[in-house]
Design a protein around this motif. Structure first.
Motif, short mmCIF file in Angstrom:
data_model
loop_
_atom_site.label_atom_id
_atom_site.label_comp_id
_atom_site.label_asym_id
_atom_site.label_seq_id
_atom_site.Cartn_x
_atom_site.Cartn_y
_atom_site.Cartn_z
N GLU A 28 0.84 -1.20 0.00
CA GLU A 28 0.00 0.00 0.00
C GLU A 28 0.87 1.24 0.00
O GLU A 28 2.01 1.23 0.47
CB GLU A 28 -0.89 0.01 1.25
N ARG A 30 0.41 5.40 1.08
CA ARG A 30 -0.46 6.38 1.73
C ARG A 30 0.19 7.75 1.69
O ARG A 30 1.41 7.85 1.66
CB ARG A 30 -0.71 6.00 3.19
N VAL A 41 3.95 7.24 2.57
CA VAL A 41 4.33 6.03 3.30
C VAL A 41 4.14 4.84 2.37
O VAL A 41 3.05 4.64 1.83
CB VAL A 41 3.48 5.85 4.58
N ASP A 43 4.03 0.96 2.43
CA ASP A 43 3.87 -0.16 3.36
C ASP A 43 4.30 -1.46 2.70
O ASP A 43 3.99 -1.69 1.53
CB ASP A 43 2.41 -0.29 3.80
N GLU A 45 4.99 -5.89 3.27
CA GLU A 45 4.89 -7.13 4.02
C GLU A 45 6.25 -7.80 3.87
O GLU A 45 6.78 -7.90 2.77
CB GLU A 45 3.80 -8.02 3.40
N ASP A 141 8.19 -2.10 8.77
CA ASP A 141 7.51 -2.57 7.57
C ASP A 141 7.09 -1.41 6.67
O ASP A 141 6.06 -1.49 5.98
CB ASP A 141 6.26 -3.40 7.94
N LYS A 142 7.86 -0.34 6.67
CA LYS A 142 7.49 0.81 5.85
C LYS A 142 8.68 1.70 5.58
O LYS A 142 9.66 1.70 6.31
CB LYS A 142 6.38 1.62 6.52
#
Length: 156
Positions: A28, A30, A41, A43, A45, A141-142
């Motif tokens: 993602e 953002r 940001v 994101d 996994e 994780d970002k």
């Protein structure tokens, strides 16, 4: 509250929490607005991957070299090492939550090629001429990219 970044030079980092045997998945993107800077940001996994980020004249796909257009007067290219879009077999869409601001004008997945993902951010400055300063911070994780509202080096 953090100050706006003033440095527009190339950045590089090791990332955090990424597994060396797996590719981190970009899940993602953002965008947020702060008083003196806007935040993008990314994101993931599987941990935040190693990265380089710098201003470029044009966003070029790996492999083909094809130019990928993005809104904004200036372009930041982020190269994510050992990372892939969550669904690499179809076009990445930042989705409805990835909106733009008066500084962040465009978000584009540029390419995914041989374990490297290129992501572009198109930006405009609200005040001053030139490229806005930016900084990149790796979280677990970002990746967080803060982009100033003013041109780099401006003091007021």
């Amino acid at each position: 509250m953090a100050d706006a970044p003033r440095d527009a030079s190339r950045k590089a980092g090791e990332g955090r929490g990424a597994d060396v045997t797996e590719l981190a998945a970009l899940t993602e993107v953002r965008v947020g607005v702060h008083d003196t800077y806007d935040r993008v940001v990314l994101d993931f996994e599987g941990g935040a991957p190693a990265y380089t980020a710098e201003y470029v004249e044009a966003l070029h796909q790996d492999g083909s070299g094809q130019v990928v257009p993005v809104e904004g007067e200036h372009r930041i290219m982020i190269v994510l090492d050992r990372a892939r879009p969550e669904h690499p077999d179809r076009e990445f869409d930042p989705g409805p939550r990835a909106t733009t601001t008066s500084t962040v004008r465009g978000l584009e997945l540029v390419s995914y090629f041989e374990g490297s993902t290129r992501f572009g951010i198109g930006v405009d400055t609200r005040r001053g001429d030139g490229r806005p300063g930016f900084r990149v911070t790796a979280g677990e994780d970002k990746l967080i990219v803060d982009i100033a509202h003013e041109a780099a080096g401006r003091t007021g």
